[in-house]
Design a protein around this motif. Sequence first.
Motif, PDB file in Angstrom:
ATOM      1  N   GLN A   1      22.192 -35.622  34.180  1.00 45.29           N
ATOM      2  CA  GLN A   1      22.910 -36.893  34.249  1.00 45.29           C
ATOM      3  C   GLN A   1      21.971 -38.024  33.822  1.00 45.29           C
ATOM      4  N   VAL A   2      22.587 -39.081  33.295  1.00 47.72           N
ATOM      5  CA  VAL A   2      21.815 -40.228  32.839  1.00 47.72           C
ATOM      6  C   VAL A   2      21.159 -40.924  34.030  1.00 47.72           C
ATOM      7  N   GLN A   3      19.873 -41.178  33.900  1.00 49.94           N
ATOM      8  CA  GLN A   3      19.151 -41.905  34.945  1.00 49.94           C
ATOM      9  C   GLN A   3      18.176 -42.865  34.303  1.00 49.94           C
ATOM     10  N   LEU A   4      18.068 -44.045  34.899  1.00 51.64           N
ATOM     11  CA  LEU A   4      17.029 -45.009  34.545  1.00 51.64           C
ATOM     12  C   LEU A   4      16.261 -45.297  35.821  1.00 51.64           C
ATOM     13  N   VAL A   5      14.979 -44.978  35.817  1.00 49.66           N
ATOM     14  CA  VAL A   5      14.159 -45.152  37.005  1.00 49.66           C
ATOM     15  C   VAL A   5      13.080 -46.190  36.723  1.00 49.66           C
ATOM     16  N   GLN A   6      13.103 -47.257  37.502  1.00 47.53           N
ATOM     17  CA  GLN A   6      12.179 -48.360  37.290  1.00 47.53           C
ATOM     18  C   GLN A   6      10.942 -48.253  38.181  1.00 47.53           C
ATOM     19  N   SER A   7       9.911 -48.969  37.805  1.00 50.09           N
ATOM     20  CA  SER A   7       8.682 -49.012  38.575  1.00 50.09           C
ATOM     21  C   SER A   7       8.888 -49.830  39.854  1.00 50.09           C
ATOM     22  N   GLY A   8       7.912 -49.776  40.728  1.00 54.05           N
ATOM     23  CA  GLY A   8       8.055 -50.341  42.054  1.00 54.05           C
ATOM     24  C   GLY A   8       7.843 -51.843  42.136  1.00 54.05           C
ATOM     25  N   ALA A   9       8.102 -52.363  43.322  1.00 57.74           N
ATOM     26  CA  ALA A   9       8.022 -53.799  43.563  1.00 57.74           C
ATOM     27  C   ALA A   9       6.624 -54.339  43.274  1.00 57.74           C
ATOM     28  N   GLU A  10       6.596 -55.603  42.861  1.00 60.81           N
ATOM     29  CA  GLU A  10       5.354 -56.274  42.499  1.00 60.81           C
ATOM     30  C   GLU A  10       5.269 -57.618  43.196  1.00 60.81           C
ATOM     31  N   VAL A  11       4.057 -57.999  43.563  1.00 59.19           N
ATOM     32  CA  VAL A  11       3.788 -59.342  44.063  1.00 59.19           C
ATOM     33  C   VAL A  11       2.729 -59.944  43.145  1.00 59.19           C
ATOM     34  N   LYS A  12       3.036 -61.099  42.582  1.00 59.06           N
ATOM     35  CA  LYS A  12       2.144 -61.733  41.616  1.00 59.06           C
ATOM     36  C   LYS A  12       1.909 -63.194  41.991  1.00 59.06           C
ATOM     37  N   LYS A  13       0.762 -63.684  41.551  1.00 62.27           N
ATOM     38  CA  LYS A  13       0.456 -65.096  41.746  1.00 62.27           C
ATOM     39  C   LYS A  13       0.975 -65.901  40.562  1.00 62.27           C
ATOM     40  N   PRO A  14       1.273 -67.172  40.785  1.00 63.56           N
ATOM     41  CA  PRO A  14       1.708 -68.024  39.675  1.00 63.56           C
ATOM     42  C   PRO A  14       0.692 -67.996  38.541  1.00 63.56           C
ATOM     43  N   GLY A  15       1.221 -67.909  37.314  1.00 63.56           N
ATOM     44  CA  GLY A  15       0.379 -67.856  36.128  1.00 63.56           C
ATOM     45  C   GLY A  15       0.059 -66.455  35.664  1.00 63.56           C
TER      46      GLY A  15
ATOM     47  N   VAL B   1       3.574 -59.783  34.644  1.00 62.32           N
ATOM     48  CA  VAL B   1       4.064 -58.561  35.271  1.00 62.32           C
ATOM     49  C   VAL B   1       4.667 -57.676  34.191  1.00 62.32           C
ATOM     50  N   LYS B   2       4.479 -56.373  34.350  1.00 67.77           N
ATOM     51  CA  LYS B   2       5.070 -55.412  33.418  1.00 67.77           C
ATOM     52  C   LYS B   2       5.865 -54.414  34.234  1.00 67.77           C
ATOM     53  N   VAL B   3       7.155 -54.326  33.939  1.00 74.76           N
ATOM     54  CA  VAL B   3       8.069 -53.423  34.639  1.00 74.76           C
ATOM     55  C   VAL B   3       8.467 -52.313  33.676  1.00 74.76           C
ATOM     56  N   SER B   4       8.447 -51.082  34.174  1.00 72.43           N
ATOM     57  CA  SER B   4       8.822 -49.952  33.321  1.00 72.43           C
ATOM     58  C   SER B   4      10.189 -49.405  33.701  1.00 72.43           C
ATOM     59  N   CYS B   5      10.789 -48.700  32.773  1.00 72.30           N
ATOM     60  CA  CYS B   5      12.141 -48.158  32.920  1.00 72.30           C
ATOM     61  C   CYS B   5      12.165 -46.800  32.214  1.00 72.30           C
ATOM     62  N   LYS B   6      12.093 -45.721  32.997  1.00 72.27           N
ATOM     63  CA  LYS B   6      12.029 -44.383  32.414  1.00 72.27           C
ATOM     64  C   LYS B   6      13.421 -43.774  32.363  1.00 72.27           C
TER      65      LYS B   6
ATOM     66  N   ALA C   1      18.998 -51.713  31.744  1.00 72.64           N
ATOM     67  CA  ALA C   1      20.326 -51.120  31.627  1.00 72.64           C
ATOM     68  C   ALA C   1      20.506 -50.540  30.234  1.00 72.64           C
ATOM     69  N   ARG C   2      21.247 -49.458  30.155  1.00 66.27           N
ATOM     70  CA  ARG C   2      21.538 -48.827  28.867  1.00 66.27           C
ATOM     71  C   ARG C   2      22.771 -49.450  28.257  1.00 66.27           C
ATOM     72  N   ASP C   3      22.699 -49.645  26.935  1.00 63.96           N
ATOM     73  CA  ASP C   3      23.825 -50.192  26.186  1.00 63.96           C
ATOM     74  C   ASP C   3      24.762 -49.054  25.799  1.00 63.96           C
ATOM     75  N   ILE C   4      26.022 -49.196  26.164  1.00 60.24           N
ATOM     76  CA  ILE C   4      26.985 -48.117  25.979  1.00 60.24           C
ATOM     77  C   ILE C   4      27.178 -47.750  24.511  1.00 60.24           C
ATOM     78  N   GLY C   5      27.040 -48.726  23.626  1.00 63.70           N
ATOM     79  CA  GLY C   5      27.285 -48.433  22.216  1.00 63.70           C
ATOM     80  C   GLY C   5      26.857 -49.546  21.288  1.00 63.70           C
ATOM     81  N   SER C   6      25.763 -50.179  21.573  1.00 64.90           N
ATOM     82  CA  SER C   6      25.229 -51.287  20.765  1.00 64.90           C
ATOM     83  C   SER C   6      26.146 -52.505  20.774  1.00 64.90           C
ATOM     84  N   TRP C   7      26.932 -52.611  21.845  1.00 63.68           N
ATOM     85  CA  TRP C   7      27.785 -53.793  21.965  1.00 63.68           C
ATOM     86  C   TRP C   7      27.268 -54.753  23.028  1.00 63.68           C
TER      87      TRP C   7
ATOM     88  N   GLY D   1      19.129 -49.281  35.916  1.00 64.25           N
ATOM     89  CA  GLY D   1      18.054 -48.886  36.791  1.00 64.25           C
ATOM     90  C   GLY D   1      18.314 -49.392  38.205  1.00 64.25           C
ATOM     91  N   GLN D   2      17.488 -48.957  39.118  1.00 62.46           N
ATOM     92  CA  GLN D   2      17.708 -49.313  40.521  1.00 62.46           C
ATOM     93  C   GLN D   2      17.247 -50.737  40.844  1.00 62.46           C
TER      94      GLN D   2
END
Lengths: 111, 119
Positions: free
Chosen positions: B1-15, B18-23, B97-103, B110-111
């Motif tokens: 089944q189709v799944q998109l799994v994202q990386s975990g929560a992040e805490v960052k300082k101003p400036g 952040v890099k978020v992944s989506c597998k 999120a996955r695009d259903i058909g380039s529309w 993802g979660q």
Amino acid sequence: IVMTQSPDSLAVSLGERATINCKSSQTILYNSDNKNYLAWYQQKLGQPPRLLIYWASTRESGVPDRFSGGGSGTDFTLTISSLQAEDVAIYYCQQYYSTPHTFGQGTKLEI
Amino acid sequence: QVQLVQSGAEVKKPGASVKVSCKASGYTFTTYAIHWMRQAPGQRLEWMGWINTGNGNTKYSPKFQGRVTITRDTSANTAYMDLSSLRSEDTAVYYCARDIGSWSVFDHWGQGTLVTVSS
């Protein structure tokens, strides 16, 4: 394109009809293919959105047929014909006619 | 089944950045575009941009142009969203999120990844 939903919140009895409105600030009907570039999503608490309807009225696979979409041009509706307990959620419309793609502010549906 | 799994929560300082992944799994990654959205507390969903996973072409919302970079690694079936010069207003849940058909209709999401920007 600004998407405006009404009402902001709605309480409907179980088994009754729920209707949510969505208005776009300009037409999202593309003349060349006569399609309305509008989708509806359902978001339950703590979950990502779920696609319900696209092209304004095409139901996504697996979506119960009590959900239907209508409208054209700038005015659209999402109707739930007979509300079930599991339909409690926030509903969003989204236009994909042009970028940036934009969403409505959401309508909170309660029992 | 189709799944998109994202990386975990992040805490960052101003400036900071952040890099978020989506597998992605359960389908051919390069066949469907990936979009990124975000949702600040109590706010509507906001579209940030998308990537053609086949050729790597991207398009960004003017609001985020210059601060966001979306990339993909086809060998890892993973898309990435990099947001720089973070400020407190960037505190939000970020979704791929996955695009259903380039529309630009999003059939699988993802979660979500909570990014908190705080000094």
